[in-house]
Design an enzyme around this catalytic site. Structure first.
Site, PDB file in Angstrom:
ATOM      1  N   TYR A  77       1.093  -1.210   0.121  1.00 51.88           N
ATOM      2  CA  TYR A  77       0.091  -0.068  -0.098  1.00 51.88           C
ATOM      3  C   TYR A  77       0.815   1.241   0.081  1.00 51.88           C
ATOM      4  O   TYR A  77       0.701   2.041  -0.802  1.00 51.88           O
ATOM      5  CB  TYR A  77      -0.983  -0.004   1.082  1.00 51.88           C
ATOM      6  CG  TYR A  77      -2.378   0.473   0.703  1.00 51.88           C
ATOM      7  CD1 TYR A  77      -3.242  -0.132   0.411  1.00 51.88           C
ATOM      8  CD2 TYR A  77      -2.550   2.047   0.873  1.00 51.88           C
ATOM      9  CE1 TYR A  77      -4.328   0.343   0.119  1.00 51.88           C
ATOM     10  CE2 TYR A  77      -3.598   2.681   0.535  1.00 51.88           C
ATOM     11  CZ  TYR A  77      -4.608   1.874   0.027  1.00 51.88           C
ATOM     12  OH  TYR A  77      -5.850   2.487  -0.192  1.00 51.88           O
TER      13      TYR A  77
ATOM     14  N   GLU B 181       2.366   6.294  -7.086  1.00 51.08           N
ATOM     15  CA  GLU B 181       1.254   7.134  -7.758  1.00 51.08           C
ATOM     16  C   GLU B 181       1.615   8.630  -7.332  1.00 51.08           C
ATOM     17  O   GLU B 181       1.463   9.487  -8.247  1.00 51.08           O
ATOM     18  CB  GLU B 181      -0.201   6.797  -7.271  1.00 51.08           C
ATOM     19  CG  GLU B 181      -0.507   5.562  -7.374  1.00 51.08           C
ATOM     20  CD  GLU B 181      -1.817   5.136  -6.536  1.00 51.08           C
ATOM     21  OE1 GLU B 181      -2.559   6.145  -6.094  1.00 51.08           O
ATOM     22  OE2 GLU B 181      -2.094   3.988  -6.420  1.00 51.08           O
TER      23      GLU B 181
HETATM   24  C1  LIG Z   1     -11.028  12.114  -7.549  1.00 52.89           C
HETATM   25  C2  LIG Z   1     -11.575  11.678  -6.155  1.00 52.89           C
HETATM   26  C3  LIG Z   1     -10.268  11.295  -5.431  1.00 52.89           C
HETATM   27  C4  LIG Z   1     -11.007  10.703  -4.030  1.00 52.89           C
HETATM   28  C5  LIG Z   1      -9.668  10.621  -3.155  1.00 52.89           C
HETATM   29  C6  LIG Z   1      -8.489   9.815  -3.450  1.00 52.89           C
HETATM   30  C7  LIG Z   1      -7.606   9.691  -2.418  1.00 52.89           C
HETATM   31  C8  LIG Z   1      -6.541   8.689  -2.935  1.00 52.89           C
HETATM   32  C9  LIG Z   1      -5.850   7.885  -1.658  1.00 52.89           C
HETATM   33  C10 LIG Z   1      -5.011   6.738  -2.053  1.00 52.89           C
HETATM   34  C11 LIG Z   1      -5.700   6.102  -3.213  1.00 52.89           C
HETATM   35  C12 LIG Z   1      -5.546   4.599  -3.118  1.00 52.89           C
HETATM   36  C13 LIG Z   1      -4.184   4.091  -3.687  1.00 52.89           C
HETATM   37  C14 LIG Z   1      -4.218   2.585  -4.080  1.00 52.89           C
HETATM   38  O1  LIG Z   1      -3.988   2.615  -5.569  1.00 52.89           O
HETATM   39  C15 LIG Z   1      -2.925   2.118  -3.575  1.00 52.89           C
HETATM   40  C16 LIG Z   1      -2.806   0.622  -3.980  1.00 52.89           C
HETATM   41  O2  LIG Z   1      -3.863  -0.187  -4.210  1.00 52.89           O
HETATM   42  S1  LIG Z   1      -1.055  -0.154  -3.927  1.00 52.89           S
HETATM   43  C17 LIG Z   1      -1.581  -1.843  -3.845  1.00 52.89           C
HETATM   44  C18 LIG Z   1      -1.908  -2.600  -2.644  1.00 52.89           C
HETATM   45  N1  LIG Z   1      -3.159  -2.227  -2.187  1.00 52.89           N
HETATM   46  C19 LIG Z   1      -4.001  -2.747  -1.476  1.00 52.89           C
HETATM   47  O3  LIG Z   1      -3.763  -3.689  -0.676  1.00 52.89           O
HETATM   48  C20 LIG Z   1      -5.513  -2.356  -1.580  1.00 52.89           C
HETATM   49  C21 LIG Z   1      -6.346  -3.547  -2.088  1.00 52.89           C
HETATM   50  N2  LIG Z   1      -7.752  -3.019  -1.795  1.00 52.89           N
HETATM   51  C22 LIG Z   1      -8.625  -3.459  -0.824  1.00 52.89           C
HETATM   52  O4  LIG Z   1      -8.248  -4.040   0.109  1.00 52.89           O
HETATM   53  C23 LIG Z   1      -9.988  -2.932  -0.790  1.00 52.89           C
HETATM   54  O5  LIG Z   1     -10.194  -2.000  -1.872  1.00 52.89           O
HETATM   55  C24 LIG Z   1     -10.266  -1.927   0.176  1.00 52.89           C
HETATM   56  C25 LIG Z   1     -11.241  -1.078   0.206  1.00 52.89           C
HETATM   57  C26 LIG Z   1      -9.212  -0.985   0.607  1.00 52.89           C
HETATM   58  C27 LIG Z   1     -10.416  -2.712   1.791  1.00 52.89           C
HETATM   59  O6  LIG Z   1     -11.265  -3.852   1.248  1.00 52.89           O
HETATM   60  P1  LIG Z   1     -12.932  -4.000   2.307  1.00 52.89           P
HETATM   61  O7  LIG Z   1     -13.230  -2.805   2.889  1.00 52.89           O
HETATM   62  O8  LIG Z   1     -13.839  -4.734   1.446  1.00 52.89           O
HETATM   63  O9  LIG Z   1     -12.197  -4.848   3.353  1.00 52.89           O
HETATM   64  P2  LIG Z   1     -12.196  -6.617   3.318  1.00 52.89           P
HETATM   65  O10 LIG Z   1     -11.464  -7.073   2.151  1.00 52.89           O
HETATM   66  O11 LIG Z   1     -11.537  -7.203   4.605  1.00 52.89           O
HETATM   67  O12 LIG Z   1     -13.671  -7.108   3.250  1.00 52.89           O
HETATM   68  C28 LIG Z   1     -14.549  -6.792   4.369  1.00 52.89           C
HETATM   69  C29 LIG Z   1     -15.607  -8.025   4.197  1.00 52.89           C
HETATM   70  O13 LIG Z   1     -16.411  -7.880   2.817  1.00 52.89           O
HETATM   71  C30 LIG Z   1     -16.267  -8.856   1.950  1.00 52.89           C
HETATM   72  N3  LIG Z   1     -16.087  -8.499   0.658  1.00 52.89           N
HETATM   73  C31 LIG Z   1     -15.492  -7.309   0.404  1.00 52.89           C
HETATM   74  N4  LIG Z   1     -15.548  -7.222  -0.979  1.00 52.89           N
HETATM   75  C32 LIG Z   1     -15.971  -8.227  -1.452  1.00 52.89           C
HETATM   76  C33 LIG Z   1     -16.156  -9.096  -2.911  1.00 52.89           C
HETATM   77  N5  LIG Z   1     -15.927  -8.376  -3.953  1.00 52.89           N
HETATM   78  N6  LIG Z   1     -16.708 -10.052  -2.884  1.00 52.89           N
HETATM   79  C34 LIG Z   1     -16.934 -10.804  -1.783  1.00 52.89           C
HETATM   80  N7  LIG Z   1     -16.836 -10.352  -0.545  1.00 52.89           N
HETATM   81  C35 LIG Z   1     -16.228  -9.055  -0.464  1.00 52.89           C
HETATM   82  C36 LIG Z   1     -14.920  -9.616   2.430  1.00 52.89           C
HETATM   83  O14 LIG Z   1     -15.026 -10.813   2.274  1.00 52.89           O
HETATM   84  C37 LIG Z   1     -15.206  -9.203   4.111  1.00 52.89           C
HETATM   85  O15 LIG Z   1     -16.179 -10.075   4.645  1.00 52.89           O
HETATM   86  P3  LIG Z   1     -16.023 -10.579   6.210  1.00 52.89           P
HETATM   87  O16 LIG Z   1     -16.232  -9.357   7.016  1.00 52.89           O
HETATM   88  O17 LIG Z   1     -17.005 -11.632   6.336  1.00 52.89           O
HETATM   89  O18 LIG Z   1     -14.568 -11.406   6.226  1.00 52.89           O
END
Ligand SMILES: CCCCCCCCCCCCC[C@@H](O)CC(=O)SCCNC(=O)CCNC(=O)[C@H](O)C(C)(C)COP(=O)(O)OP(=O)(O)OC[C@H]1O[C@@H](n2cnc3c(N)ncnc32)[C@H](O)[C@@H]1OP(=O)(O)O
Length: 359
Positions: free
Chosen positions: A283, A290
Site C-alpha cells: 500500500y 502514484e
Molecule cells: C477524484 C477523487 C479522489 C478521491 C480521494 C482519493 C484519495 C487517494 C488515496 C489513495 C488511493 C489508493 C491508492 C491505491 O491505488 C494504492 C494501492 O492499491 S497499492 C497496492 C496495494 N493495495 C491494496 O492492498 C488495497 C487493495 N484493496 C482493498 O483491500 C480494498 O479495496 C479496500 C476497500 C481498501 C479494503 O477492502 P474491504 O473494506 O472490503 O475489506 P475486506 O477485504 O476485509 O472485506 C470486508 C468484508 O467484505 C467482504 N467483501 C469485500 N469485497 C468483496 C467482494 N468483492 N466479494 C465478496 N466479499 C467481499 C469480505 O469477504 C469481508 O467479509 P468478512 O467481513 O465476512 O470477512
C-alpha cells in the site's frame, strides 16, 4: 432419620459432566459446587427406602460453579460444566472410585465417540445457521453468485496483467517499463471501471464493509489511471506506469480469489494470510509510486494547460490543473492513512476471530 448415600451414575463429554442420582420424588434438594467439590443433599425414595440422602464428590479437574439440575419422578439429573474442554481419565480427584458411583451406560461415550458427537452437533448448528441465513435472505444465492462472477472476472483480468508484465519484464528487462501503458491499459481500464462496483456493493448491502475505504481506493486509482496516465500521452511512456500497475496487480491476484472463496463459504489459510498481509508493504509503495506519477505530471499540465480552470478576466487567464494536483498529493496521503488503518482493523478482526475459533 438416617443420612444415607444414594446410587450415583456419571458420564462425560468434552465440556460437561452428567450425574444421575437415583432418588425418586426428590424434595428439599440442596445441590452446589464449592472449591470444586459437588455437595448433594435431598430427601426421597432411594436405595434404602424413604430417607435423606447426601454425598460429596471432589472433581478431578476444575469445573464451573454453576450447577444445572432437574428432578424427574425417578431421579435427579445434574449437569456441571468443565472449565476446560478436555477429556477426563476419571471423575474424582481421589483415584479410588467411591462405592456409590458407577458409569451411566445410558449416556456413556468414550472419547472418540464424544468427539464424533461434537462434530455432528457443530455440523448441525452450521446447517441451521446457513438455512436460517438463507430463510432470512432468499436472494442470498443470487448475491453470492453475482459476487463470485465479479471477483472471477477481476481475478482473470489482474492475473493477465500480472503475468503479462512479469513475462515482458523477464524478456525485455527495463525496456518493458516504457510501453507498459500501451500493452496493459485496455485490460486495466476495464478492471478499474468494473471496480466501481466495489463502491456500490457496500452501499446496496452486497458486502458488509465501509463505503469510504472502497471509494478512496477505487476513485484514487481511477484518478491516476484515467486522468494522470489517460489524458497525458507524455506520461504513458514513463517507467512509473510499470511500477504503479505492477503494485496494483500484486495485491489483486490474492484479494479476488480470497473473495471468491468467501462467496462459497470456503477459506484457504495461506490465501487469507496473504490477502491480509502483503498490503502492508504494497500500500505505501503503491501510493508512493502514484505520488511520483502525480509529481511528474505537474510540469506537463503546466505546459499543456490541459484541464486548466478558466478564471474571470479580472483575475487572470486560467488556473493550472497542477494546483489541484498539489492539493491531491495531500489528499492521497490522507487517503493512505484512512485505508491503512481500515485494513489494519480488518486484519486484526480477521486473525482475532480465527484465534478465538481455534481456542
Ligand atoms: C477524484 C477523487 C479522489 C478521491 C480521494 C482519493 C484519495 C487517494 C488515496 C489513495 C488511493 C489508493 C491508492 C491505491 O491505488 C494504492 C494501492 O492499491 S497499492 C497496492 C496495494 N493495495 C491494496 O492492498 C488495497 C487493495 N484493496 C482493498 O483491500 C480494498 O479495496 C479496500 C476497500 C481498501 C479494503 O477492502 P474491504 O473494506 O472490503 O475489506 P475486506 O477485504 O476485509 O472485506 C470486508 C468484508 O467484505 C467482504 N467483501 C469485500 N469485497 C468483496 C467482494 N468483492 N466479494 C465478496 N466479499 C467481499 C469480505 O469477504 C469481508 O467479509 P468478512 O467481513 O465476512 O470477512
Amino acid at each position: 432419620m438416617q443420612v444415607l448415600t444414594p446410587h450415583v451414575y456419571w458420564a462425560q463429554r468434552h465440556g460437561e459432566i452428567y450425574l444421575r442420582v437415583e432418588i425418586s420424588d426428590a424434595q428439599s434438594l440442596s445441590i452446589g459446587v464449592e472449591e470444586n467439590i459437588l455437595h448433594f443433599k435431598g430427601q426421597g425414595h432411594g436405595a434404602k427406602g424413604e430417607n435423606e440422602y447426601e454425598f460429596s464428590l471432589e472433581f478431578l479437574k476444575p469445573v464451573k460453579p454453576e450447577v444445572k439440575h432437574k428432578s424427574t419422578q425417578r431421579q435427579v439429573n445434574i449437569t456441571v460444566k468443565k472449565q476446560e474442554h478436555v477429556w477426563w481419565d476419571r471423575l474424582t480427584k481421589q483415584e479410588k472410585k467411591p462405592l456409590f458411583l458407577a458409569p451411566d451406560f445410558d449416556r456413556w461415550l468414550d472419547e472418540s465417540d464424544a468427539e464424533m458427537e461434537l462434530r455432528e452437533k457443530e455440523e448441525k448448528m452450521n446447517k441451521i445457521n446457513t438455512e436460517s441465513r438463507v430463510r432470512k435472505d432468499p436472494f442470498l444465492g443470487l448475491k453470492k453468485g453475482f459476487l463470485f462472477m465479479y471477483n472471477l472476472v477481476q481475478f482473470l483480468g489482474y492475473s493477465w496483467i500480472f503475468v503479462n508484465m512479469t513475462v515482458r519484464l523477464f524478456i525485455l528487462g527495463e525496456d518493458s517499463f516504457y510501453d507498459t501503458f500501451h500493452t496493459i491499459a485496455e485490460v486495466m481500464n476495464f478492471c478499474q471501471m468494473l471496480a466501481v462496483m466495489e463502491i456500490i456493493n457496500p452501499v446496496v448491502g452486497l458486502v458488509k464493509t465501509g463505503v469510504m475505504p472502497a471509494f478512496i481506493q477505487v476513485m484514487g486509482r481511477n484518478f491516476i489511471l484515467f486522468v494522470i496516465f489517460g489524458i497525458l500521452e507524455d506520461m504513458q511512456y514513463k517507467p512509473v506506469v510499470f511500477f504503479v500497475f505492477y503494485l496494483w496487480s500484486m495485491i489483486e491476484i490474492f484479494r479476488y480469489p480470497f473473495y471468491m472463496l468467501a462467496c462459497i463459504d470456503t477459506e484457504w489459510k495461506l490465501l487469507t494470510w496473504l490477502r491480509y498481509t502483503i498490503w502492508i508493504p504494497l500500500y505505501p509503495l503503491g501510493v508512493l509510486a502514484e505520488a511520483v506519477a502525480v509529481i511528474q505530471s505537474i510540469p506537463i499540465f503546466d505546459e499543456t494547460k490541459l484541464l486548466s480552470i478558466p478564471l474571470p478576466k479580472a483575475i487572470g487567464t486560467s488556473l493550472s490543473f497542477s494546483y489541484i494536483l498539489q492539493l491531491y498529493l495531500v489528499i492521497m496521503f490522507l487517503g493512505l492513512f484512512i485505508n491503512f488503518r481500515h485494513l489494519f482493523k480488518q486484519r486484526s478482526r480477521r486473525f482475532r476471530t480465527k484465534k478465538r475459533k481455534a481456542n
